[in-house]
Design an enzyme around this catalytic site. Structure first.
Site, PDB file in Angstrom:
ATOM      1  N   HIS A  88      -3.295   6.883   2.428  1.00 37.61           N
ATOM      2  CA  HIS A  88      -3.732   5.564   1.939  1.00 37.61           C
ATOM      3  C   HIS A  88      -5.086   5.281   2.577  1.00 37.61           C
ATOM      4  CE1 HIS A  88      -4.126   1.464   0.981  1.00 37.61           C
ATOM      5  NE2 HIS A  88      -3.927   1.030   2.210  1.00 37.61           N
ATOM      6  N   ASN A 114     -10.101  -0.376  -0.372  1.00 37.39           N
ATOM      7  CA  ASN A 114      -8.639  -0.318  -0.279  1.00 37.39           C
ATOM      8  C   ASN A 114      -8.047  -0.876  -1.576  1.00 37.39           C
ATOM      9  OD1 ASN A 114      -5.929  -0.825   0.272  1.00 37.39           O
ATOM     10  ND2 ASN A 114      -6.304  -1.724   2.287  1.00 37.39           N
ATOM     11  N   CYS A 145       0.807  -1.234   0.000  1.00 35.72           N
ATOM     12  CA  CYS A 145       0.000   0.000   0.000  1.00 35.72           C
ATOM     13  C   CYS A 145       0.838   1.281   0.000  1.00 35.72           C
ATOM     14  CB  CYS A 145      -0.921   0.011   1.207  1.00 35.72           C
ATOM     15  SG  CYS A 145      -1.898  -1.484   1.325  1.00 35.72           S
TER      16      CYS A 145
HETATM   17  O1  UT7 Z   1      -3.935  -1.503   3.544  1.00 32.20           O
HETATM   18  C1  UT7 Z   1      -2.936  -2.002   4.375  1.00 32.20           C
HETATM   19  C2  UT7 Z   1      -3.199  -1.865   5.781  1.00 32.20           C
HETATM   20  N1  UT7 Z   1      -4.458  -2.440   6.146  1.00 32.20           N
HETATM   21  C3  UT7 Z   1      -4.953  -2.133   7.292  1.00 32.20           C
HETATM   22  O2  UT7 Z   1      -4.376  -1.351   7.992  1.00 32.20           O
HETATM   23  C4  UT7 Z   1      -6.230  -2.800   7.714  1.00 32.20           C
HETATM   24  C5  UT7 Z   1      -6.376  -2.669   9.173  1.00 32.20           C
HETATM   25  N2  UT7 Z   1      -7.466  -3.408   9.742  1.00 32.20           N
HETATM   26  C6  UT7 Z   1      -8.769  -3.027   9.631  1.00 32.20           C
HETATM   27  O3  UT7 Z   1      -9.100  -2.121   8.901  1.00 32.20           O
HETATM   28  C7  UT7 Z   1      -9.769  -3.730  10.500  1.00 32.20           C
HETATM   29  O4  UT7 Z   1      -9.089  -4.542  11.418  1.00 32.20           O
HETATM   30  C8  UT7 Z   1     -10.803  -4.601   9.740  1.00 32.20           C
HETATM   31  C9  UT7 Z   1     -11.757  -3.708   8.979  1.00 32.20           C
HETATM   32  C10 UT7 Z   1     -10.081  -5.520   8.783  1.00 32.20           C
HETATM   33  C11 UT7 Z   1     -11.619  -5.419  10.720  1.00 32.20           C
HETATM   34  O5  UT7 Z   1     -12.241  -4.574  11.662  1.00 32.20           O
HETATM   35  P1  UT7 Z   1     -12.136  -4.893  13.218  1.00 32.20           P
HETATM   36  O6  UT7 Z   1     -12.927  -3.882  13.917  1.00 32.20           O
HETATM   37  O7  UT7 Z   1     -10.682  -4.992  13.555  1.00 32.20           O
HETATM   38  O8  UT7 Z   1     -12.875  -6.270  13.321  1.00 32.20           O
HETATM   39  P2  UT7 Z   1     -12.325  -7.643  13.880  1.00 32.20           P
HETATM   40  O9  UT7 Z   1     -11.385  -8.259  12.906  1.00 32.20           O
HETATM   41  O10 UT7 Z   1     -11.843  -7.445  15.276  1.00 32.20           O
HETATM   42  O11 UT7 Z   1     -13.665  -8.474  13.932  1.00 32.20           O
HETATM   43  C12 UT7 Z   1     -14.725  -8.123  14.790  1.00 32.20           C
HETATM   44  C13 UT7 Z   1     -15.885  -9.032  14.545  1.00 32.20           C
HETATM   45  C14 UT7 Z   1     -15.499 -10.516  14.531  1.00 32.20           C
HETATM   46  O12 UT7 Z   1     -16.555 -11.234  15.124  1.00 32.20           O
HETATM   47  P3  UT7 Z   1     -16.409 -11.737  16.641  1.00 32.20           P
HETATM   48  O13 UT7 Z   1     -15.214 -12.640  16.658  1.00 32.20           O
HETATM   49  O14 UT7 Z   1     -16.229 -10.516  17.472  1.00 32.20           O
HETATM   50  O15 UT7 Z   1     -17.715 -12.455  16.856  1.00 32.20           O
HETATM   51  C15 UT7 Z   1     -15.455 -10.879  13.068  1.00 32.20           C
HETATM   52  O16 UT7 Z   1     -15.742 -12.215  12.821  1.00 32.20           O
HETATM   53  O17 UT7 Z   1     -16.458  -8.781  13.251  1.00 32.20           O
HETATM   54  C16 UT7 Z   1     -16.548  -9.999  12.513  1.00 32.20           C
HETATM   55  N3  UT7 Z   1     -16.394  -9.700  11.104  1.00 32.20           N
HETATM   56  C17 UT7 Z   1     -17.435  -9.395  10.325  1.00 32.20           C
HETATM   57  N4  UT7 Z   1     -18.748  -9.275  10.552  1.00 32.20           N
HETATM   58  C18 UT7 Z   1     -19.544  -8.930   9.516  1.00 32.20           C
HETATM   59  C19 UT7 Z   1     -15.250  -9.663  10.376  1.00 32.20           C
HETATM   60  N5  UT7 Z   1     -15.529  -9.332   9.113  1.00 32.20           N
HETATM   61  C20 UT7 Z   1     -16.877  -9.150   9.043  1.00 32.20           C
HETATM   62  C21 UT7 Z   1     -17.748  -8.807   8.009  1.00 32.20           C
HETATM   63  N6  UT7 Z   1     -19.063  -8.703   8.282  1.00 32.20           N
HETATM   64  N7  UT7 Z   1     -17.325  -8.537   6.753  1.00 32.20           N
END
Ligand code: UT7
Length: 332
Positions: free
Chosen positions: A258, A289, A119
């Site tokens: 980004h 992204n 990125c």
């Molecule tokens: O471009 C290069 C750099 N990239 C980044 O910096 C990305 C950084 N990370 C992020 O943007 C975020 O971590 C994400 C958007 C990828 C995820 O958001 P989050 O708030 O960190 O969610 P999480 O991974 O902690 O997941 C929270 C919950 C989980 O459920 P439980 O375990 O709490 O029951 C996931 O299973 O959300 C669930 N989940 C979803 N639910 C509905 C994960 N993806 C989805 C989804 N729809 N698409």
């Protein structure tokens, strides 16, 4: 005097973008996987993303963005003396996408190479081209970020497939009398490479029937951990590059970051002490992204929309797999 003994200023003379026509909305994703528009919008800021056609590879998108950038710079392809393409989804391992782009632009002879910086690739590309122009070695350089992330996305993995999109952005760089690229800050931390990777297809895990069956040719991401690094590192890079010029948040007219997650960008605005609505350019809601292409398209659209005017001080800030990061201050 030999030009190599003199130093020049590097400015961005023209920018361009290309986005594939097909839109994949959150409503479309709701039909494909267990997700909701509400989750995607509140957690990421994304509403839709673009998906390239099967016959569109990274260089096909790159050439379209490059042609617009050349036109806006008032130059022709034959004027370009250096081509850099930032991509993690090249047409193929080799020849490079930059060589393919050179061919598609109808020119030969000038150096062309890809950089693999995920990125942060566009910011790295601008910083590399800056060195060649500053030194006097080349007058004009083309930097293009082009990504077809839809080809390396696991469409069954809801934690990643809602995030990514395809697109391309380009810049033509050349000598300017004042302003231009004022400061650069680049960095990397290979010890955390496992947080965002595409494991198979290289010499570590060559392509096999099993790697395909196991979906090892798709992006694997520890989003949660990465998020924390992104918030910290993007702020540090921004503060480092602005400190080199003695600038504070209030001196920046617009931040072109980004576009990985709206929450990361709000945190960046807070650390820089700026109003996110006024000073942080945002287009993640329509493209998701796009890795290196995100900041390239963001810069292009900010110019197109009149958000960047002559004399403005711009902060570009990117973070991604590697880990890598890069920030630039540009006086437009
Ligand atoms: O471009 C290069 C750099 N990239 C980044 O910096 C990305 C950084 N990370 C992020 O943007 C975020 O971590 C994400 C958007 C990828 C995820 O958001 P989050 O708030 O960190 O969610 P999480 O991974 O902690 O997941 C929270 C919950 C989980 O459920 P439980 O375990 O709490 O029951 C996931 O299973 O959300 C669930 N989940 C979803 N639910 C509905 C994960 N993806 C989805 C989804 N729809 N698409």
């Amino acid at each position: 005097m030999n030009n190599i003994e003199k130093t020049f200023r590097t400015g961005i003379l023209g920018v361009g973008k290309y986005l594939p026509e097909r839109r994949l909305t959150n409503a479309d994703l709701e039909k494909m996987i267990d997700t909701t528009d509400e989750w995607i919008v509140t957690r990421t800021g994304i509403k839709e993303r673009r998906i390239a056609r099967d016959d569109e590879a990274a260089s096909d998108m790159a050439v379209k963005a490059a042609q617009v950038a050349l036109k806006n710079a008032g130059l022709e392809a034959k004027d370009i003396e250096l081509i850099i393409v930032a991509t993690i989804t090249p047409d193929m391992f080799f020849p490079s996408t930059a060589c393919q782009l050179q061919y598609k632009l109808g020119i030969t002879g000038v150096p062309a190479f890809d950089i693999s910086v995920a990125c942060s690739g566009y910011v790295y590309g601008l910083a590399i081209a800056d060195q060649f122009i500053k030194s006097g070695l080349y007058k004009y350089a083309l930097v293009v970020a082009s990504e077809k992330l839809s080809t390396v996305t696991d469409w069954d993995d809801r934690s990643t497939c809602v995030l990514f999109g395809d697109g391309s952005g380009a810049a033509v760089l050349g000598r300017v009398d004042d302003g231009g690229i004022m400061a650069v800050s680049l960095g990397a931390d290979g010890s955390k490479g496992n947080l965002l990777q595409l494991p198979a297809g290289g010499s570590r895990m060559p392509a096999s029937k099993k790697t395909v069956e196991d979906k090892q040719h798709t992006i694997k991401m520890e989003g949660n951990v990465l998020f924390k690094h992104a918030v910290k590192i993007m702020a540090e890079a921004a503060l480092d590059v602005t400190a080199k010029l003695g600038l504070k948040g209030e001196d920046i007219d617009i931040i072109i970051p980004h576009q990985a997650n709206i929450r990361i960008l709000n945190a960046l605005a807070q650390r820089m002490g700026v109003d996110p609505d006024k000073k942080v350019y945002l287009n993640i809601y329509k493209y998701g992204n796009m890795s290196a292409a995100s900041s390239a398209v963001a810069l292009t659209e900010a110019v197109e929309e009149g958000r960047i005017k002559k004399g403005d001080t711009i902060l570009m800030d990117a973070f991604g797999g590697g880990l890598t990061w890069g920030a630039l201050v540009i006086k437009w």
